[in-house]
Design a protein around this motif. Sequence first.
Motif, mmCIF file in Angstrom:
data_model
loop_
_atom_site.group_PDB
_atom_site.id
_atom_site.type_symbol
_atom_site.label_atom_id
_atom_site.label_comp_id
_atom_site.label_asym_id
_atom_site.label_seq_id
_atom_site.Cartn_x
_atom_site.Cartn_y
_atom_site.Cartn_z
ATOM 1 N N LEU A 18 53.134 25.407 -2.934
ATOM 2 C CA LEU A 18 53.100 24.743 -1.972
ATOM 3 C C LEU A 18 51.871 23.532 -0.147
ATOM 4 C CD1 LEU A 18 54.576 26.910 -2.868
ATOM 5 C CD2 LEU A 18 54.786 27.683 -0.143
ATOM 6 N N LEU A 19 50.180 24.182 -0.924
ATOM 7 C CA LEU A 19 49.144 23.958 -0.129
ATOM 8 C C LEU A 19 49.113 21.937 -0.506
ATOM 9 C CD1 LEU A 19 46.746 26.722 -0.164
ATOM 10 C CD2 LEU A 19 48.708 25.458 1.414
ATOM 11 N N ILE A 20 49.651 22.255 -2.206
ATOM 12 C CA ILE A 20 49.293 21.041 -2.153
ATOM 13 C C ILE A 20 49.645 19.355 -2.297
ATOM 14 C CG2 ILE A 20 49.056 18.803 -4.098
ATOM 15 C CD1 ILE A 20 48.444 21.227 -6.250
ATOM 16 N N LEU A 21 51.463 20.338 -1.907
ATOM 17 C CA LEU A 21 52.663 19.707 -1.273
ATOM 18 C C LEU A 21 52.452 19.149 -0.012
ATOM 19 C CD1 LEU A 21 55.395 21.574 -3.252
ATOM 20 C CD2 LEU A 21 54.281 19.061 -3.490
ATOM 21 N N LEU A 22 51.542 20.288 0.998
ATOM 22 C CA LEU A 22 51.768 20.062 2.743
ATOM 23 C C LEU A 22 50.333 18.607 2.647
ATOM 24 C CD1 LEU A 22 51.872 21.048 5.636
ATOM 25 C CD2 LEU A 22 50.436 22.620 4.936
ATOM 26 N N PHE A 23 48.686 19.335 2.118
ATOM 27 C CA PHE A 23 48.289 18.283 2.234
ATOM 28 C C PHE A 23 49.076 16.772 1.765
ATOM 29 C CE2 PHE A 23 45.632 22.049 2.590
ATOM 30 C CZ PHE A 23 45.312 21.660 3.551
ATOM 31 N N ALA A 24 49.188 16.882 0.492
ATOM 32 C CA ALA A 24 49.838 15.474 0.650
ATOM 33 C C ALA A 24 50.415 14.970 2.143
ATOM 34 C CB ALA A 24 50.373 15.751 -1.033
ATOM 35 N N THR A 75 59.568 18.503 0.832
ATOM 36 C CA THR A 75 59.334 19.223 -0.757
ATOM 37 C C THR A 75 58.521 20.584 -0.216
ATOM 38 O OG1 THR A 75 59.586 17.012 -1.599
ATOM 39 C CG2 THR A 75 58.692 18.709 -2.913
ATOM 40 N N PHE A 76 57.756 20.515 0.812
ATOM 41 C CA PHE A 76 57.486 22.068 1.104
ATOM 42 C C PHE A 76 58.178 22.704 1.455
ATOM 43 C CE2 PHE A 76 54.630 23.724 4.709
ATOM 44 C CZ PHE A 76 53.996 24.581 3.924
ATOM 45 N N GLY A 77 58.829 22.261 2.464
ATOM 46 C CA GLY A 77 60.055 23.173 3.231
ATOM 47 C C GLY A 77 61.046 24.087 1.895
ATOM 48 N N MET A 78 61.896 22.936 0.903
ATOM 49 C CA MET A 78 61.763 23.769 -0.129
ATOM 50 C C MET A 78 61.473 24.775 -0.845
ATOM 51 S SD MET A 78 63.252 20.394 -1.532
ATOM 52 C CE MET A 78 64.609 19.342 -1.075
ATOM 53 N N GLY A 131 66.928 18.268 -5.074
ATOM 54 C CA GLY A 131 66.729 18.993 -4.803
ATOM 55 C C GLY A 131 67.081 19.793 -3.219
ATOM 56 N N VAL A 132 67.456 20.122 -2.681
ATOM 57 C CA VAL A 132 68.110 20.727 -1.395
ATOM 58 C C VAL A 132 68.981 21.498 -2.163
ATOM 59 C CG1 VAL A 132 69.779 20.622 -0.159
ATOM 60 C CG2 VAL A 132 68.416 18.641 -0.240
ATOM 61 N N LYS A 133 69.962 21.098 -3.591
ATOM 62 C CA LYS A 133 70.813 22.346 -4.332
ATOM 63 C C LYS A 133 69.450 23.113 -5.194
ATOM 64 C CE LYS A 133 74.465 21.820 -4.322
ATOM 65 N NZ LYS A 133 75.197 20.352 -4.727
ATOM 66 N N VAL A 134 68.512 22.693 -5.023
ATOM 67 C CA VAL A 134 67.571 23.448 -5.584
ATOM 68 C C VAL A 134 67.291 24.557 -4.925
ATOM 69 C CG1 VAL A 134 65.322 23.640 -6.964
ATOM 70 C CG2 VAL A 134 66.945 22.367 -8.086
ATOM 71 N N ALA A 135 66.923 24.422 -3.927
ATOM 72 C CA ALA A 135 66.310 24.701 -3.674
ATOM 73 C C ALA A 135 66.895 25.863 -2.359
ATOM 74 C CB ALA A 135 65.177 24.118 -2.128
ATOM 75 N N ALA A 136 68.488 25.744 -1.913
ATOM 76 C CA ALA A 136 69.336 26.231 -2.023
ATOM 77 C C ALA A 136 69.542 27.201 -2.596
ATOM 78 C CB ALA A 136 70.440 25.068 -0.802
ATOM 79 N N PHE A 137 69.698 27.315 -4.047
ATOM 80 C CA PHE A 137 70.511 27.871 -4.352
ATOM 81 C C PHE A 137 69.531 29.103 -5.262
ATOM 82 C CE2 PHE A 137 74.526 25.670 -5.431
ATOM 83 C CZ PHE A 137 74.793 27.221 -5.711
#
Lengths: 102, 527
Positions: free
Chosen positions: B11-17, B119-122, B252-258
């Motif tokens: 998560l941190l990698i995505l956030l810092f990116a 992506t971070f949110g997901m 992505g959105v579908k994967v995160a939602a499920f």
Amino acid sequence: MTAIPLGHILTLAALLFSLGLVGVLTRRNVLIMLMSVEVMLNAVNLTLVGFSRYNAWTEGHVLAFFIIAVAAAEAAVGLALVLSVFRLKQTTYIDDLRLLKR
Amino acid sequence: MLHDLALTSPLLILLFAALFTLVVDPFLPSTTEARSFWGRFGAGTSAMAILACAMLWKHGGNEMHTVAFGYHLSASPMSLFFTALVAMSAMLTHLSSPKYLVEQGSSYGEYYALLHFATFGMAVMVSSESLLSLFIGLEIMSMSIYVLVAFKRTSAASVEAGMKYFIMGSVASAFLLYGMAFLFGMSGGTSFIEIQRALAMPKPGQGGWLHLAVLMTMAAFLFKVAAVPFHMWTPDAYEGAPTPITGFMSSGVKVAAFGAFLKILYAALAGVGMSELHLPMATMLATFGVVTMTVGNLLALTQKSVKRMLAYSAIAHAGYLLLGCVASVPDGTLGAPYAVPTGAVPFYLVGYAVASLAAFAALSTVGSGGEELTGEAQLVGMGRRYPFAGAVLGLAMISLAGVPPTLGFFGKLQLLRDVLAVENGKYLPHVIILVLNSLVSAYYYLRVTVFVYMRPEGRTEREYVREPSLTWAMGIAMAALLIIGMLPYRAMTMAQTAGAGVRTAVASRHVAHELPAKAEPAAAAQK
């Protein structure tokens, strides 16, 4: 000081939530719809704070603060979208957006 | 503290990116080539996030130490599997975006930053162990996606799609929050374990409120996964959004939602079916699934635009997945206190995400100079003029239809098998409807390949967008579809571990810590 019963708070919140929902469903001006969504979010805040105050929990207050922050961000995104729609179409009415309906 | 940071490193990698992109972008030269750099950068950082997930997966043997930040986030097998999957979706989207944005005249660095934020949110959503982190992740994802859908500022369709999606989405979040407020009010806590305990033993008089809370929460998730009757926004948002973002939304959105839905169903709402509440969650989900897949497939049949057709197909696949959500072990009863999902949904999501990313990457090669040409008739001749993109699109369609030896076939096979195993074939009628639906869907998927390969070309010669990173995106997706399709067992086993991992954090909390004692309501009322 007599405390306000929890039931009153929850009823008020439920009324506000329904009011917001009706607003989103019936109003056609995007700005008013955004306001209605804010009313719904504030009803949620009221519910959370009500539960927390009645039971002396702290997490509900924290959650309410988070919701306030998120609602502010949501308003910023929403108003930016309204602005970019207005630039292209000179309208804020959702019924005038029918390019994609087929 | 350090331990928490290590567990949340993907998560941190995505956030810092995201932050790095946002801060450094203004200092790059203001050329479109400089913006395209962020596509490759984003692909690299997403790959790093996947790598971090893989390392945590490998070394995360000790179940007691998977929760981070005071039981708000976890690095359970399920979180890691889904985080890697959303990072993979982000990687392919980053790769397929740059040239498309240049052609559409909206190549800005913020696009890539928003993609990272989404992506971070997901990742936060699928790693959440409490309502608070779930909600924050959901909102970070949704708000980035609203902006990304409307990113082509000069295109009326794009802005309109963003506006509609925003209004519907914020109403759905309000519903989720209202449901969460009642779940909190009934249980006195925000973490899934506290909610699960409260739901398993409702106090007298709470039944009605808990029903309301569970139903509202479920409605919000049905909206996010685009299930009937909350699917109205899907075709508009999918068609108006930039093509790579449409791919990102359907993967992505579908994967995160499920992922978050499975957590809610199996970690927070576990025991609802068995307690005095008697909420028939599994039956409801299966019914919604069947209706969703039928409506999605029937509406997809008549679409002329491939992008819009894929939107309805996304609805249909949401239906298959909803039915897959009821498949659980050990005794196959969703709502039993110790049930965990089988690997069906995670594995199906891999196949679906990769196939739709491949399809949308191939579609972004069509259309140039601010125009988007995704009608069926405009794909004619693609197989000859740009054979690679044509092959990728064809393979994606075959996989979405569920034809062997692609990944889509094995996903569907396992889903059918697992759903059939529930309570000795209780859902046999649903499975038969699913098979019939697959047959119907083969018609409109294969029609696309007919247009790509078999229709005679007109006189006009179409130019296709060709670019190395887009080719990479298509190549990776195609390789994944074929290789995992031919050797699916390892991925299946991993998906099974992921499904079983949904309750790791909950279980560890049972053992490791007792809940801090809550102040008694009576004591508070005396104040």
